[in-house]
Design a protein around this motif. Sequence first.
Motif, PDB file in Angstrom:
ATOM      1  N   UNK B 139       0.821  -1.213   0.000  1.00  0.00           N
ATOM      2  CA  UNK B 139       0.000   0.000   0.000  1.00  0.00           C
ATOM      3  C   UNK B 139       0.857   1.265   0.000  1.00  0.00           C
ATOM      4  N   UNK B 140       0.387   2.254  -0.700  1.00  0.00           N
ATOM      5  CA  UNK B 140       0.979   3.603  -0.723  1.00  0.00           C
ATOM      6  C   UNK B 140       2.303   3.697  -1.462  1.00  0.00           C
ATOM      7  N   UNK B 141       2.744   2.631  -2.077  1.00  0.00           N
ATOM      8  CA  UNK B 141       3.942   2.761  -2.902  1.00  0.00           C
ATOM      9  C   UNK B 141       3.574   3.607  -4.129  1.00  0.00           C
ATOM     10  N   UNK B 142       4.529   4.339  -4.647  1.00  0.00           N
ATOM     11  CA  UNK B 142       4.211   5.161  -5.812  1.00  0.00           C
ATOM     12  C   UNK B 142       4.342   4.336  -7.094  1.00  0.00           C
ATOM     13  N   UNK B 143       3.599   4.754  -8.081  1.00  0.00           N
ATOM     14  CA  UNK B 143       3.712   4.097  -9.383  1.00  0.00           C
ATOM     15  C   UNK B 143       5.139   4.198  -9.901  1.00  0.00           C
ATOM     16  N   UNK B 144       5.788   5.323  -9.664  1.00  0.00           N
ATOM     17  CA  UNK B 144       7.148   5.458 -10.190  1.00  0.00           C
ATOM     18  C   UNK B 144       8.115   4.497  -9.510  1.00  0.00           C
ATOM     19  N   UNK B 145       7.898   4.187  -8.229  1.00  0.00           N
ATOM     20  CA  UNK B 145       8.707   3.149  -7.576  1.00  0.00           C
ATOM     21  C   UNK B 145       8.527   1.808  -8.271  1.00  0.00           C
ATOM     22  N   UNK B 146       7.285   1.506  -8.590  1.00  0.00           N
ATOM     23  CA  UNK B 146       7.008   0.224  -9.241  1.00  0.00           C
ATOM     24  C   UNK B 146       7.632   0.182 -10.632  1.00  0.00           C
TER      25      UNK B 146
END
Lengths: 391, 391
Positions: B139-146
């Motif tokens: 939860x709350x991870x950013x799309x850019x991290x992914x």
Amino acid sequence: MAVASHRLLVDIHTHVYLPRYAAFLRARSNAPRIFTRENAEGKTEERLLILDGEPSGGRPMGPQFWDKVEKLNFMERHGIDISVVSSANPWLDFLPASTAHQLASELNNDLEEYCSSSPSAAGGELKQLYGFGLLPLVPEVTTSSLLDTVRQISALPHLKGIIMGSRGLGKGLDDDALESVWAAIQKARLVVFLHPHYGVDGKEWGDKENGHVLPLALGFPFETTIAITRLILSGVLDRYPDLRILLAHSGGALPQLSSRLASCIDHDPVVASRLKHDARYYLGKLYFDAVAYGSEELGFVSDVIGRSDKFVKSGSSAGASKGTGAATRRLGSRRMLFGTDHPFFPPLGGAEKWKSVVENLEAIDGVHGWDEVDKDGVRGTNALSLFGLRS
Amino acid sequence: MAVASHRLLVDIHTHVYLPRYAAFLRARSNAPRIFTRENAEGKTEERLLILDGEPSGGRPMGPQFWDKVEKLNFMERHGIDISVVSSANPWLDFLPASTAHQLASELNNDLEEYCSSSPSAAGGELKQLYGFGLLPLVPEVTTSSLLDTVRQISALPHLKGIIMGSRGLGKGLDDDALESVWAAIQKARLVVFLHPHYGVDGKEWGDKENGHVLPLALGFPFETTIAITRLILSGVLDRYPDLRILLAHSGGALPQLSSRLASCIDHDPVVASRLKHDARYYLGKLYFDAVAYGSEELGFVSDVIGRSDKFVKSGSSAGASKGTGAATRRLGSRRMLFGTDHPFFPPLGGAEKWKSVVENLEAIDGVHGWDEVDKDGVRGTNALSLFGLRS
């Protein structure tokens, strides 16, 4: 005159909300209930809500759910000679013990009347309708109430079995408190039709709007799979080897997961030496409806039934790698029985024949490796044997 | 020199807790954790507890869970030439977003090193170890991290895919927030290995002591089935038709329930016209490991893959009744891949070869209707193709 059994089409998965039960649901203000609302066209409609928070506000309900004439018309339209009718879920699950016992007894008598007053079938030797009775399987019911009701059902000539959910007395079907009930059912030679209602916890379905698809397509078969697996693990099938259990929806996921189940049992120190046989053996002691909507599914179910004898002793894996011969697949077909799930899965359009029924008949017809005798067995002969409907 | 691919045995379902991850679990005081206790013989042992309230206090843990030499020894003992190794559950699911991103990145680099430093295979053209990377799906991870992590994995030469649980960002894999992640994974041609961890709610298993059997034998495959079904219903496979998803444990119950799923979709006004194809079509777009422990199961999975082309258009049921020809079953084998689930399911006794591995190899060997080319495909050739391991 001999019954021309090979020509009979017998539906063993077909439900009714008997008028007494439907009236009971109409008087309720929470699920399960039948309620009235105005539909989009401003017309009053009845809807059936069987679970709290059910998607789409339940489903539309009409006389096909309770009216015997509708059942007989449906049968005629689809060429079904005989139906073995069961009350639809959730049965008596939501009732206190005292009410449950009395209502079970009344509904069993109602169903006997529903069946015994039906037209003749098979040249007059049989009726068009037979039934599965109900037990008051609710928390705090006494064993003597349950055994009384088993006796009642076995004395009613047109009731041939018992439909049963997965809750038992609130702790599932692997509850030690049911031991004498299994003994009584086995002795009475009643067929237990194990049928789901609850699925699994609704949070598994997520937030997306998918109508009834996930609880029906997955939740229902998962529940049946869990219930029969727990029953196997509890040793009930070892202690009551003549118990005849018919699994709804072709056993849910049990056939596909049975080798994994056997492997998990073999690798778990808690369970490894508990059962008399490899888990896969027990599939050959069960009966499976043919409500799976596909030929490959039905063929596979017959494979896992047919192979079961290879697993007659615990730990025997020698047979597992031999593959499936045609004889194995044919053998398995003898424990499979046609069903429709009527009055559920009505066509979205106004088709003359129900797609759900046509698909299940086509699925039987298309099974690779079944000959016409096997197919006639699944369509009717197996049911006549299982329910003792031969003259 | 050409790779003698038909002789290679490739294990695509084999896990590791990388040393960095194991150390992380040892430092934790609640599940998932590795803890030390004294066993019945008074010796100190490490145990792995991956879920709160796990039966039997978790399971014994040794170097086979983290040591590369143990993995290679296991491979040698079972004749496995190449393993495509994945981190074992629960991956990073329990971490806050910031930790998850950093640890994913570190573990992906660790796994690249683990693989790239492995001995050569197949005459020197390949390595013995390849891997599935991890995304920080919490939860709350950013799309850019992914997306950063997808890029990282696709740049690491020995990582060929991504192992993924069913939680996504906390709302499952049918979450709209994952749309660009699917796009990136498809574009990078990484294989998604969809693997369970949570099962379904533990209350389904009842009160009886059955060890790990019910959550492992039923809960795991149910979770996978739910996750892929929700993904199908969300249209992800329509929007990303080149996404390559490999399902653990032969797809759980999806094969057996896929015709029921198609029927439930057809009969539900909410969903009936949403998807491009009949639900059964999508099974032919997926890949299935061959971790099912039985020949009949594997044959059936290949049937449902092989039949999928009949369902290329929504609502086409004409093909459904034709049964399964030998060609259909052979065709389906191309999307199935051998796996062991090592280091899980160790033999209870001290056998030289693991029963769980032998059973899965025997199951492949015994599938009725597969010839040696098909079997070699499932044992290795299919994996070489899927993961681009041809020279």
